[in-house]
Design an enzyme around this catalytic site. Structure first.
Site, PDB file in Angstrom:
ATOM      1  N   HIS A   1      19.708  11.554   8.783  1.00  0.00           N
ATOM      2  CA  HIS A   1      18.735  12.061   7.795  1.00  0.00           C
ATOM      3  C   HIS A   1      18.522  13.452   7.814  1.00  0.00           C
ATOM      4  CE1 HIS A   1      14.706  12.525   6.387  1.00  0.00           C
ATOM      5  NE2 HIS A   1      14.802  11.252   6.048  1.00  0.00           N
TER       6      HIS A   1
ATOM      7  N   GLU B   1      19.699  10.656  -0.750  1.00  0.00           N
ATOM      8  CA  GLU B   1      18.341  11.251  -0.614  1.00  0.00           C
ATOM      9  C   GLU B   1      18.429  12.996  -0.937  1.00  0.00           C
ATOM     10  OE1 GLU B   1      15.508   9.190   2.064  1.00  0.00           O
ATOM     11  OE2 GLU B   1      16.556  10.169   3.365  1.00  0.00           O
TER      12      GLU B   1
HETATM   13  P1  PGA Z   1       9.379  10.415   1.426  1.00  0.00           P
HETATM   14  O1  PGA Z   1      10.591  10.283   2.628  1.00  0.00           O
HETATM   15  O2  PGA Z   1       9.735   8.995   0.830  1.00  0.00           O
HETATM   16  O3  PGA Z   1       8.221  10.743   2.152  1.00  0.00           O
HETATM   17  O4  PGA Z   1      10.058  11.410   0.336  1.00  0.00           O
HETATM   18  C1  PGA Z   1      11.768   9.974   2.555  1.00  0.00           C
HETATM   19  C2  PGA Z   1      12.772  10.138   3.596  1.00  0.00           C
HETATM   20  O5  PGA Z   1      12.684  11.328   4.157  1.00  0.00           O
HETATM   21  O6  PGA Z   1      13.549   9.372   3.990  1.00  0.00           O
END
Ligand code: PGA
Length: 237
Positions: free
Chosen positions: A86, A157
């Site tokens: 992550h 992401e």
């Molecule tokens: P968020 O975070 O939905 O608050 O943008 C997503 C993540 O960090 O996995």
């Protein structure tokens, strides 16, 4: 059925988790929603037969690694999934060279890793593709022999979209998801589930849902309120 991965990060206290569980009780699809709470609360979810993952694992199986939690220990708590790489782990704690080791450990232990990849800054498509290709290669080349279509999930992401309430425009996101999909098929003969994460909420969901290539979402802050999860799962399930 889309997969919803709910990443609580380092939020909520036990009393909040208990309230949360009471609120969602028997109202959600237990096969397609995975919770990623802080380690002390994992068993509160597994006890109620929810699918649970850890937010990370140690790159080692046992030993003198103060502060780490091994995959064997997490397995005892009942996890079936783990996030790996992550962006917040990569930023503060993870050395890139450990990410591939963590994927190996997870797969060898029959825990499905969700590998998070994304570009730091919004760039043009070719720059984004080059970054994603590098992050995929970094992990897959070393572990290819262990991998199949069902034991690894990718979460795209874009780091600039996390917690910002901004998501990529549909065209860009569609192109990026297709790039990841085609690259994995053409280079590694892998057809993996691909999730999107970064500012997923009820407002952004309408536009995200137009991208049929997505297999689900990784949701951070919006998932901290159980009523949001009920609303989102009603909308997409
Ligand atoms: P968020 O975070 O939905 O608050 O943008 C997503 C993540 O960090 O996995």
């Amino acid at each position: 059925m889309k997969l919803l991965c709910l990443n609580f990060k380092m939020n909520l206290l036990k009393k909040d988790v208990l309230k949360y569980l009471k609120c969602i009780d028997n109202k959600i699809d237990k096969d397609n929603i995975i919770f990623f709470p802080s380690i002390p609360y994992i068993e509160l979810f597994t006890k109620e037969n929810y699918l649970v993952g850890s937010q990370d694992i140690s790159f080692k199986d046992f030993g003198s690694f103060t502060g780490d939690t091994s995959i064997e220990q997490l397995k005892e708590l009942g996890i079936k999934y783990t996030l790996i790489g992550h962006s917040e782990r990569r930023k503060y704690f993870d050395d890139d060279k450990y990410i591939s080791k963590k994927i190996k450990l997870a797969v060898e232990n029959n825990i499905i890793p969700i590998l998070c990849i994304g570009e730091e800054l919004k760039g043009d498509q070719s720059e984004t593709n080059a970054i994603l290709k590098e992050k995929l290669d970094e992990v897959i080349i070393e572990n290819l022999i262990l991998l199949n279509n069902d034991n690894l999930i990718i979460a795209y992401e874009p780091i600039w979209a996390i917690g910002s309430d901004i998501i990529p425009n549909n065209n860009d996101l569609k192109n990026t998801i297709s790039f990841i999909d085609n690259y994995l098929i053409n280079t590694y003969n892998l057809h993996l589930k691909i999730l999107y994460g970064g500012s997923v909420n009820l407002d952004t969901l309408d536009s995200l849902e137009k991208i049929k290539e997505l297999d689900g979402y990784l949701i951070g802050s919006f998932s901290l309120k159980p009523e949001n999860v009920l609303a989102i799962s009603k909308k997409i399930m």
